[in-house]
Design an enzyme around this catalytic site. Structure first.
Site, mmCIF file in Angstrom:
data_model
loop_
_atom_site.group_PDB
_atom_site.id
_atom_site.type_symbol
_atom_site.label_atom_id
_atom_site.label_comp_id
_atom_site.label_asym_id
_atom_site.label_seq_id
_atom_site.Cartn_x
_atom_site.Cartn_y
_atom_site.Cartn_z
ATOM 1 N N LYS A 90 0.811 -1.231 0.000
ATOM 2 C CA LYS A 90 0.000 0.000 0.000
ATOM 3 C C LYS A 90 0.843 1.280 0.000
ATOM 4 O O LYS A 90 0.451 2.291 -0.557
ATOM 5 C CB LYS A 90 -0.948 0.007 1.184
ATOM 6 N N GLU A 112 -9.829 6.771 3.691
ATOM 7 C CA GLU A 112 -10.715 5.837 4.389
ATOM 8 C C GLU A 112 -9.902 4.583 4.648
ATOM 9 O O GLU A 112 -8.938 4.302 3.948
ATOM 10 C CB GLU A 112 -11.932 5.507 3.529
ATOM 11 N N SER A 378 1.467 -9.901 -0.876
ATOM 12 C CA SER A 378 1.151 -8.475 -0.767
ATOM 13 C C SER A 378 1.532 -7.858 0.575
ATOM 14 O O SER A 378 1.792 -6.661 0.660
ATOM 15 C CB SER A 378 -0.333 -8.241 -1.050
HETATM 16 C C1 LIG Z 1 -5.209 -3.919 1.615
HETATM 17 C C2 LIG Z 1 -4.505 -5.187 1.331
HETATM 18 C C3 LIG Z 1 -4.898 -6.038 0.271
HETATM 19 C C4 LIG Z 1 -6.100 -5.783 -0.580
HETATM 20 O O1 LIG Z 1 -6.048 -4.630 -1.342
HETATM 21 P P1 LIG Z 1 -5.769 -4.640 -2.918
HETATM 22 O O2 LIG Z 1 -6.043 -3.248 -3.308
HETATM 23 O O3 LIG Z 1 -6.720 -5.620 -3.530
HETATM 24 O O4 LIG Z 1 -4.365 -5.040 -3.129
HETATM 25 C C5 LIG Z 1 -4.152 -7.169 0.034
HETATM 26 N N1 LIG Z 1 -3.081 -7.490 0.802
HETATM 27 C C6 LIG Z 1 -2.689 -6.704 1.828
HETATM 28 C C7 LIG Z 1 -1.509 -7.129 2.627
HETATM 29 C C8 LIG Z 1 -3.382 -5.541 2.131
HETATM 30 O O5 LIG Z 1 -2.979 -4.778 3.155
#
Ligand SMILES: *Cc1c(COP(=O)(O)O)cnc(C)c1O
Length: 398
Positions: A90, A112, A378
């Site tokens: 993010k 948000e 992610s």
């Molecule tokens: C917020 C988040 C997501 C989901 O958000 P996307 O916009 O779909 O990437 C996925 N993995 C993590 C670790 C997150 O913090």
């Protein structure tokens, strides 16, 4: 040639666009007219790249997972977004958007947040750049995600608990939009995923595309070719997935596999499988798949992972699914938990619950031994330790 990237009007096929109230037209139009010029300027790129390198710690490694490769009969690489500062992808987006906000002369940042991850990433960059930061968060989430709330406060942000609706992400988003309507001149609204009115989905995808840009270079070094056979990522709103596939989106040699949250199962009513169950509608300024009832009322999604339970989906992914360019698989809570324990035990990496949904796909696809597969982790699992521990306890008792 047909492209899966955004068109001139802000659409991906029939999805996307900018459906905003009259009062926001000017703000959104200003953004539409500004973002590309700034993002493509030499001066922006220099500052963005320097912060990604020295502050976030990029490039994130592309790690060859020996033991998972053996387990699933392919050559599996993990793109390690979990190693970024603040623990997920993010931050790539928040840095980019806040650099843009500064160039637009905005003094006040709003955001948000659901689980608090985007809120923390925004508050972090506001601390770094000395900007006022207000984060809207449903009251239910404020209680559930206490640690992230404390982090945001420590970073100097004001956290505004939202008590309308179910007091979760959707309600926090409505409240942020309301704030933006009241302060259009001095306020910049940082959206955390590839959702919202055009240009947000395209802007967020571009800022996250550093992921696929790095994959290209890293694969060239490690495999002698700059593309994989498969890309796998989880989708909440779709930003880590968009970043993972960005430079390959029109490259048909590369198969795209997206994991959405099945929750307790897609036919249980407790699910966040928006692409499979949603119908076309408008949510937060964008035409896309939405989980809604017969009357068009938005249905509350459910997933064990707070980052994946959004009732919409980025328009870029709605189009990829509708055109069958991407395969969308749903991964249930239990399957994600199993996958998280497997990665932890085989590789010593505790993934975020969201990322565990991407890992859950590995059991559902039949690979060839020579297939090169890149899966984006992610985020890291620190924030999910309580959930993992309660599952561990259940396992021991079984
Ligand atoms: C917020 C988040 C997501 C989901 O958000 P996307 O916009 O779909 O990437 C996925 N993995 C993590 C670790 C997150 O913090």
């Amino acid at each position: 040639m047909k492209s899966f990237l955004v068109d001139q009007e802000g659409y991906y096929g029939e999805f996307g666009g900018a459906y905003v109230p009259e009062i926001l037209h000017k703000c959104v139009e200003e953004l539409q007219q500004t973002y590309l010029g700034v993002l493509e300027s030499e001066e922006f790129r220099k500052e963005f790249e320097q912060l990604l390198r020295d502050y976030v710690g990029r490039p994130s490694p592309l790690y060859f997972s020996n033991r998972l490769s053996r387990q699933y009969g392919c050559k599996l690489y993990l793109k390690r977004e979990d190693l970024n500062h603040t623990g997920a992808h993010k931050i790539n987006n928040t840095i980019g958007q806040i650099l843009l906000a500064k160039r637009m002369g905005k003094k006040r940042i709003i955001a948000e947040t659901g689980a608090g991850q985007h809120g923390v990433a925004t508050a972090t960059v506001c601390a770094l750049m000395d900007l006022e930061c207000v984060v809207y968060m449903g009251k239910t989430d404020v209680e559930r995600q206490h640690v992230n709330v404390e982090k945001m406060k420590m970073l100097g942000a004001t956290v505004m608990p939202v008590t309308s609706g179910n007091m979760t992400l959707k309600d926090a988003t409505n409240e942020a939009i309301r704030d933006w309507c009241c302060h259009p001149a001095d306020t910049y609204y940082v959206i955390g995923s590839t959702v919202g009115p055009h240009p947000y989905p395209d802007m967020v995808a571009r800022l996250q595309s550093v992921i696929s840009e790095e994959i290209r270079k890293q694969l060239q070094e490690k495999e002698g070719r700059d593309y994989p056979d498969y890309l796998i990522a989880c989708v909440g709103g779709g930003s880590n997935a968009a970043g993972t596939i960005y430079h390959y989106i029109d490259d048909e040699r590369v198969k795209l596999v997206l994991a959405e949250a099945g929750g307790k199962g897609i036919d249980t009513g407790l699910t966040a499988a928006t692409i499979q169950l949603g119908k076309t509608g408008i949510i937060h300024g964008s035409r896309t798949f939405v989980m809604q009832d017969e009357d068009g009322q938005i249905e509350e999604p459910y997933s064990i992972s707070a980052g994946l339970d959004y009732p919409g989906i980025g328009p870029i992914h709605a189009n990829l699914a509708a055109q069958k360019r991407a395969t969308v698989l749903s991964v249930d809570d239990d399957e994600a938990i199993d996958a998280a324990f497997e990665l932890t035990q085989l590789e010593g990496i505790i993934p975020a619950l969201e990322s565990a949904h991407a890992l859950g796909v590995l059991k559902k696809v039949k690979f060839q031994p020579e297939d090169v597969v890149v899966l984006t982790v992610s985020g890291r699992g620190d924030k999910d330790i309580d959930t993992y521990l309660s599952k561990l306890k259940n396992r021991r008792e079984k």
